[in-house]
Write a protein that holds these residues in place. Structure first.
Motif, mmCIF file in Angstrom:
data_model
loop_
_atom_site.group_PDB
_atom_site.id
_atom_site.type_symbol
_atom_site.label_atom_id
_atom_site.label_comp_id
_atom_site.label_asym_id
_atom_site.label_seq_id
_atom_site.Cartn_x
_atom_site.Cartn_y
_atom_site.Cartn_z
ATOM 1 N N LEU A 1 -1.908 -9.357 -10.979
ATOM 2 C CA LEU A 1 -0.597 -9.190 -12.106
ATOM 3 C C LEU A 1 -0.977 -8.949 -13.302
ATOM 4 N N GLY A 2 -1.989 -9.324 -14.007
ATOM 5 C CA GLY A 2 -2.275 -9.099 -15.216
ATOM 6 C C GLY A 2 -1.903 -7.279 -15.420
ATOM 7 N N LEU A 3 -2.726 -6.746 -15.378
ATOM 8 C CA LEU A 3 -2.729 -5.517 -15.081
ATOM 9 C C LEU A 3 -1.320 -4.703 -14.740
ATOM 10 N N LEU B 1 -6.300 2.280 -11.208
ATOM 11 C CA LEU B 1 -8.186 2.377 -10.875
ATOM 12 C C LEU B 1 -8.324 0.902 -10.785
ATOM 13 N N GLY B 2 -8.005 0.162 -12.768
ATOM 14 C CA GLY B 2 -8.965 -0.780 -12.365
ATOM 15 C C GLY B 2 -8.071 -1.556 -11.661
ATOM 16 N N LYS B 3 -6.625 -0.924 -10.841
ATOM 17 C CA LYS B 3 -6.370 -2.106 -10.279
ATOM 18 C C LYS B 3 -6.186 -2.229 -8.284
ATOM 19 N N ILE B 4 -6.674 -0.809 -8.477
ATOM 20 C CA ILE B 4 -6.752 -0.506 -7.527
ATOM 21 C C ILE B 4 -7.664 -1.057 -6.612
ATOM 22 N N GLY B 5 -9.341 -1.248 -7.618
ATOM 23 C CA GLY B 5 -10.789 -1.652 -6.957
ATOM 24 C C GLY B 5 -9.949 -3.040 -6.316
ATOM 25 N N ALA C 1 -6.545 14.692 -11.952
ATOM 26 C CA ALA C 1 -6.952 14.282 -13.544
ATOM 27 C C ALA C 1 -6.799 13.514 -14.774
ATOM 28 N N ALA C 2 -5.277 12.838 -14.159
ATOM 29 C CA ALA C 2 -4.993 12.269 -15.055
ATOM 30 C C ALA C 2 -5.057 10.470 -14.475
ATOM 31 N N LEU C 3 -5.966 10.589 -14.094
ATOM 32 C CA LEU C 3 -6.918 9.256 -13.286
ATOM 33 C C LEU C 3 -7.777 8.615 -14.071
ATOM 34 N N LEU D 1 0.721 -1.234 -0.588
ATOM 35 C CA LEU D 1 -0.131 -0.010 -0.213
ATOM 36 C C LEU D 1 0.600 1.464 -0.217
ATOM 37 N N LEU D 2 1.658 1.137 0.555
ATOM 38 C CA LEU D 2 2.500 2.405 1.123
ATOM 39 C C LEU D 2 3.464 3.098 -0.592
ATOM 40 N N ALA D 3 4.136 1.566 -0.658
ATOM 41 C CA ALA D 3 5.005 1.819 -2.715
ATOM 42 C C ALA D 3 4.298 1.841 -3.541
ATOM 43 N N GLY D 4 2.549 1.693 -3.507
ATOM 44 C CA GLY D 4 1.990 2.033 -4.523
ATOM 45 C C GLY D 4 1.622 3.464 -4.958
ATOM 46 N N THR D 5 0.883 3.877 -3.121
ATOM 47 C CA THR D 5 0.419 5.249 -2.985
ATOM 48 C C THR D 5 2.135 5.603 -3.606
ATOM 49 N N VAL D 6 3.507 6.060 -3.335
ATOM 50 C CA VAL D 6 4.593 6.695 -3.173
ATOM 51 C C VAL D 6 4.319 6.632 -5.009
#
Length: 551
Positions: free
Chosen positions: A421-423, A374-378, A362-364, A347-352
């Motif tokens: 992993l595919g994403l 966003l799909g990966k986060i969901g 907006a780029a999201l 979570l920490l590394a992904g956030t950074v």
């Protein structure tokens, strides 16, 4: 072989592996770290009419680029080559010597270069001497963007990720958590399979990088192209990985066979950490605005994934089936703490990573990279919920007595993370949102890409930038079996019915038999209707339509 001799041989092998890694790093060319270069200017200016032929054509990119041998051309009005000798590269400036005594008319400049994060950048434009004429066609350009190669690169990266977790999980559990009474043969085989998959994926990535950067099909691997890849930072990182894998293999054997000393585990951990760094060094993180931070964060992200998912594979495949109640009472609480730490690091590394690679909220939603993220986060939120349920089972006193519930929860985690992993494999091949959404020297933010199908062909459509103003569009035609489809005639229009804008003709310039490009000014934001008609013979033609969001 005695224990002392075995240890001496192991340390010698490790030293040799590290030497290979150091040599590969030393021969790698140094350069500034950036990503996805953009052509910001040219001399002569695109579409300009100059009174006399220039002695050179200068391309200026937003960042440093490397050459793809033979992929920069200047074509004279009569179809002959106007460029002379090899172009020179100086950072982001490419200088092409041109015959100034060439004839009057329109010249075509086509280019394909490699940006710092190992992704190819291609394009074309025209200029005219004296007066415009019918644009020439670059019949010698065979650098087609083969979708099979792009998909093969993603598959190879996915295989590498799977191999990594299959290697890390068994090695970690066998070294620390494995009950002494249980046989090690199954987990050991899994670890060796993981090592083989990582090595196979590494070699495949190097070989596929040749047609990916130079253009062509999967088997279009030349000695010159392979040499260029191996001499790049991308190639050096993969050579380092292979060297470290070879060194780690000798230390891995005793770990898989039985308990080993702490010194061997420490050395194996150091080799594993060094190998993890080769993934970000060969991709987007090494070319980010903060490369040192991005590389470390991406390695932490990858390592945490391997620990978590690799441990889940061992838990579901072996421990929950073979260990007895007393052993599970001892193992599950320890594993639960490991999983919690790994997920926290993820979570920490992904956030950074997201803050660096996306740059703006907006780029999201405005970029492909952002939407994939966003799909990966969901999916990650969903798998965290399943993991929390598993942790609750561990905390209950009856958890060890009900391994079936635990096993179902673990398999659910693995199923969801397989999609994650595919994403991830797709994300590392996608232009980062910070680049796709940046305004570079008058350039524009946004990029649109899609593939349209008809009964007789499929059409890859690329429009850059996807915003109001001047836009460049590229069309690539393919047969149903993904082979280049020769095109006799191209026609395209763009309309915005919601604003009352009637179809605007897109002037198209054929670059190869299956590739055409054009420039168009889209004056308003909205859902534009791009209509393309492709004629493949005297009687065969089909029209496809795409909805292009323009900001």
């Amino acid at each position: 072989m005695s224990v002392a001799n075995r240890r001496w041989f192991t340390r010698l092998t490790v030293a040799a592996g590290l030497l290979v890694a150091v040599v590969a790093l030393l021969i790698a060319p140094a350069g500034p770290a950036r990503a996805h270069a953009v052509l910001v200017s040219s001399s002569p200016v695109a579409s300009a009419v100059v009174p006399s032929g220039p002695a050179e054509v200068v391309l200026t990119f937003s960042e440093s680029v490397r050459k793809v041998p033979g992929k920069i051309r200047v074509i004279a009005p009569d179809g002959s080559r106007a460029d002379r000798g090899e172009p020179s590269f100086s950072g982001g400036v490419v200088t092409i010597q041109v015959d100034p005594a060439g004839g009057r008319g329109t010249y075509l400049v086509s280019y394909r270069v490699i940006s710092a994060d190992s992704h190819p950048v291609s394009g074309a434009f025209t200029y005219s001497v004296g007066a415009p004429s019918t644009p020439p066609v670059d019949s010698g350009d065979d650098s087609r963007a083969d979708p099979v190669v792009g998909n093969a690169v993603k598959v190879a990266k996915y295989v590498g990720y799977v191999g990594l977790l299959l290697l890390v999980g068994p090695a970690m559990v066998l070294a620390v958590l494995w009950p002494r009474r249980l046989p090690r043969r199954g987990p050991a085989r899994l670890a060796w399979a993981g090592l083989g998959l990582v090595a196979l994926a590494t070699v495949a990535n190097v070989l596929l990088q040749v047609p990916y950067t130079a253009g062509g099909g999967v088997f279009d691997v030349t000695g010159e192209g392979l040499s260029a890849v191996l001499g790049s930072t991308f190639g050096a990182a993969h050579l380092v990985r292979l060297g470290l894998l070879a060194a780690a293999a000798f230390l891995l054997r005793p770990v898989l066979a039985g308990p080993v000393g702490r010194a061997d585990l420490v050395i194996l951990g150091i080799l594993g950490t060094a190998a993890l760094l080769t993934w970000p060094l060969a991709g987007h993180p090494a070319a980010s605005p903060a490369p040192a931070v991005s590389v470390v964060v991406d390695a932490v992200h990858l390592g945490s994934m391997a620990v978590w998912l690799g441990g889940l594979v061992m838990l579901a495949g072996f421990l929950l089936r073979r260990a007895d109640e007393r052993e599970l009472d001892a193992i599950l609480p320890i594993w639960s703490r490991w999983a919690a730490l790994a997920v926290s690091a993820l979570l920490l590394a992904g956030t950074v990573q997201a803050l660096i690679e996306v740059a703006t909220p907006a780029a999201l939603v405005d970029t492909t990279y952002g939407r994939l993220l966003l799909g990966k986060i969901g999916l990650f939120v969903l798998v965290i919920a399943v993991a929390a349920y598993s942790r609750q089972l561990v905390r209950r006193r009856t958890a060890a007595g009900r391994p079936t519930s635990m096993r179902r929860a673990v398999w659910a985690e693995l199923a969801i993370t397989a999609v994650v992993l595919g994403l991830t494999a797709t994300l590392v091949q996608t232009t980062p949102a910070r680049t796709a959404g940046s305004d570079v020297a008058g350039g524009s933010p946004g990029y649109f890409s899609t593939t349209l199908t008809s009964p007789i062909y499929s059409l890859q459509v690329e429009l850059d930038p996807a915003e109001r103003g001047n836009n460049t569009v590229h069309f690539y035609a393919y047969t149903k079996d993904n082979r280049p489809q020769p095109v006799v005639e191209w026609r395209a229009t763009a309309a915005l019915p919601s604003a009352g804008i009637e179809p605007i003709e897109v002037p198209l310039l054929p670059l190869t038999d299956n590739h055409a490009t054009g420039e168009i000014n889209l004056p308003a934001a909205g859902e534009w209707q791009l209509r393309v008609t492709v004629r493949t013979s005297d009687i065969d033609q089909a029209t496809v339509t795409a909805t292009v969001p323009i900001r």
